[in-house]
Design a protein around this motif. Structure first.
Motif, PDB file in Angstrom:
ATOM      1  N   THR A   1     -66.391  43.027 -18.978  1.00 13.94           N
ATOM      2  CA  THR A   1     -66.571  42.761 -20.501  1.00 13.94           C
ATOM      3  C   THR A   1     -66.091  41.596 -20.754  1.00 13.94           C
ATOM      4  N   SER A   2     -67.094  40.965 -21.520  1.00 18.21           N
ATOM      5  CA  SER A   2     -66.820  39.407 -21.837  1.00 18.21           C
ATOM      6  C   SER A   2     -67.260  39.114 -23.190  1.00 18.21           C
TER       7      SER A   2
ATOM      8  N   ASP B   1     -83.070  41.816  -4.091  1.00 17.98           N
ATOM      9  CA  ASP B   1     -83.319  42.522  -5.376  1.00 17.98           C
ATOM     10  C   ASP B   1     -81.963  42.598  -6.320  1.00 17.98           C
ATOM     11  N   ILE B   2     -81.571  41.466  -6.708  1.00 17.78           N
ATOM     12  CA  ILE B   2     -80.346  41.604  -7.610  1.00 17.78           C
ATOM     13  C   ILE B   2     -80.660  41.019  -8.861  1.00 17.78           C
ATOM     14  N   HIS B   3     -80.309  41.653  -9.917  1.00 20.98           N
ATOM     15  CA  HIS B   3     -80.755  41.004 -11.307  1.00 20.98           C
ATOM     16  C   HIS B   3     -79.580  41.262 -12.303  1.00 20.98           C
ATOM     17  N   ASN B   4     -79.575  40.185 -13.340  1.00 20.33           N
ATOM     18  CA  ASN B   4     -78.531  40.617 -14.631  1.00 20.33           C
ATOM     19  C   ASN B   4     -78.763  41.833 -15.214  1.00 20.33           C
ATOM     20  N   SER B   5     -77.913  42.353 -15.643  1.00 18.42           N
ATOM     21  CA  SER B   5     -78.062  43.256 -16.845  1.00 18.42           C
ATOM     22  C   SER B   5     -76.959  43.415 -17.796  1.00 18.42           C
ATOM     23  N   VAL B   6     -77.322  43.342 -19.022  1.00 14.06           N
ATOM     24  CA  VAL B   6     -76.440  43.004 -20.007  1.00 14.06           C
ATOM     25  C   VAL B   6     -76.771  43.574 -21.390  1.00 14.06           C
ATOM     26  N   PHE B   7     -75.722  44.425 -21.721  1.00 21.32           N
ATOM     27  CA  PHE B   7     -75.632  44.894 -23.157  1.00 21.32           C
ATOM     28  C   PHE B   7     -74.744  43.846 -24.252  1.00 21.32           C
TER      29      PHE B   7
ATOM     30  N   SER C   1     -71.461  43.381 -18.957  1.00 20.84           N
ATOM     31  CA  SER C   1     -72.574  42.754 -18.186  1.00 20.84           C
ATOM     32  C   SER C   1     -72.285  43.476 -16.627  1.00 20.84           C
ATOM     33  N   ASN C   2     -73.506  43.524 -16.297  1.00 19.24           N
ATOM     34  CA  ASN C   2     -73.382  44.153 -14.734  1.00 19.24           C
ATOM     35  C   ASN C   2     -74.780  43.615 -13.928  1.00 19.24           C
ATOM     36  N   VAL C   3     -74.907  44.037 -12.841  1.00 16.26           N
ATOM     37  CA  VAL C   3     -75.963  43.547 -12.091  1.00 16.26           C
ATOM     38  C   VAL C   3     -76.713  44.829 -11.523  1.00 16.26           C
TER      39      VAL C   3
END
Length: 205
Positions: A52-53, A191-197, A38-40
């Protein structure tokens, strides 16, 4: 705990509501789990390192035709990001990382289209209920947690889009990969959003 209970009830109601529109004899339920990277992202935040989770929870597949199903899920999802402090002289843990932890109960409702037997593409909306926000300056130990509940400026609800691929074997075992992008602003007017693989495995009963 209250947030966990309420969001889980909401997810269960979603599954039951979709189930009522389908042939219940063909509905499958199962469990799944996997790893999150995960990141933003956004113009108002310079990209940190990914955290990493893990994710884990329940899944159902509700078929409407031979090739089309709806797949609702209720998941715990560990998100957030890492801040690299290795070049600074401080008291942090040995690898110099600080975790900003944003954890959610995620409830995706995905359209699932089978391309060939076993292989499907999935996409759909996801609503996330924030259940934890903290900074962990010793992520390799049990100590170092700083609860941000009383100081948080992040939104409690995150609306996102989930999309990915899945392969399900005849015995009910499946593997999948997915990307989630948050449409909601994590902090209002920024302008900050979640980004998750995500990558994971599961089993349908």
């Amino acid at each position: 705990m209250k947030k966990v209970i309420l969001s889980s009830i909401f997810g269960l109601m979603t599954i039951l509501g979709v189930n009522a529109q389908a042939d219940s004899d063909l509905v499958q339920v199962g469990v799944k789990g996997g790893v999150n990277f995960s990141n933003v992202t956004g113009d108002d935040f310079e990209g940190p390192n990914s955290r990493t989770s893990f994710n884990a929870g329940f899944v159902a597949e509700i078929p409407f035709t031979e090739r089309f199903s709806i797949q609702p899920e209720v998941l715990y999802s560990g998100q957030g990001f890492d801040i690299d402090q290795s070049n600074q002289d401080n008291f942090l843990d040995n690898d110099g990382n600080v975790e900003y932890q944003l954890d959610y109960i995620q409830i995706p409702v995905l359209a699932k289209i089978y391309l060939v037997e076993g292989l499907s593409v999935q996409a759909g909306p996801q609503i996330g209920f924030k259940i934890n926000e903290e900074i962990d300056y010793q992520p390799n130990d049990d100590a170092g947690d700083i609860d941000l509940e009383d100081y948080s400026e992040t939104e409690d609800i995150d609306i996102s889009l989930a999309a990915g691929l899945e392969y399900k074997f005849d015995n009910g075992f499946f593997i999948q990969g997915r990307y989630n992008y948050g449409f909601s602003q994590l902090i209002k007017d920024y302008d900050i959003h979640n980004s998750v693989f995500q990558a994971g495995i599961g089993f349908m009963f």
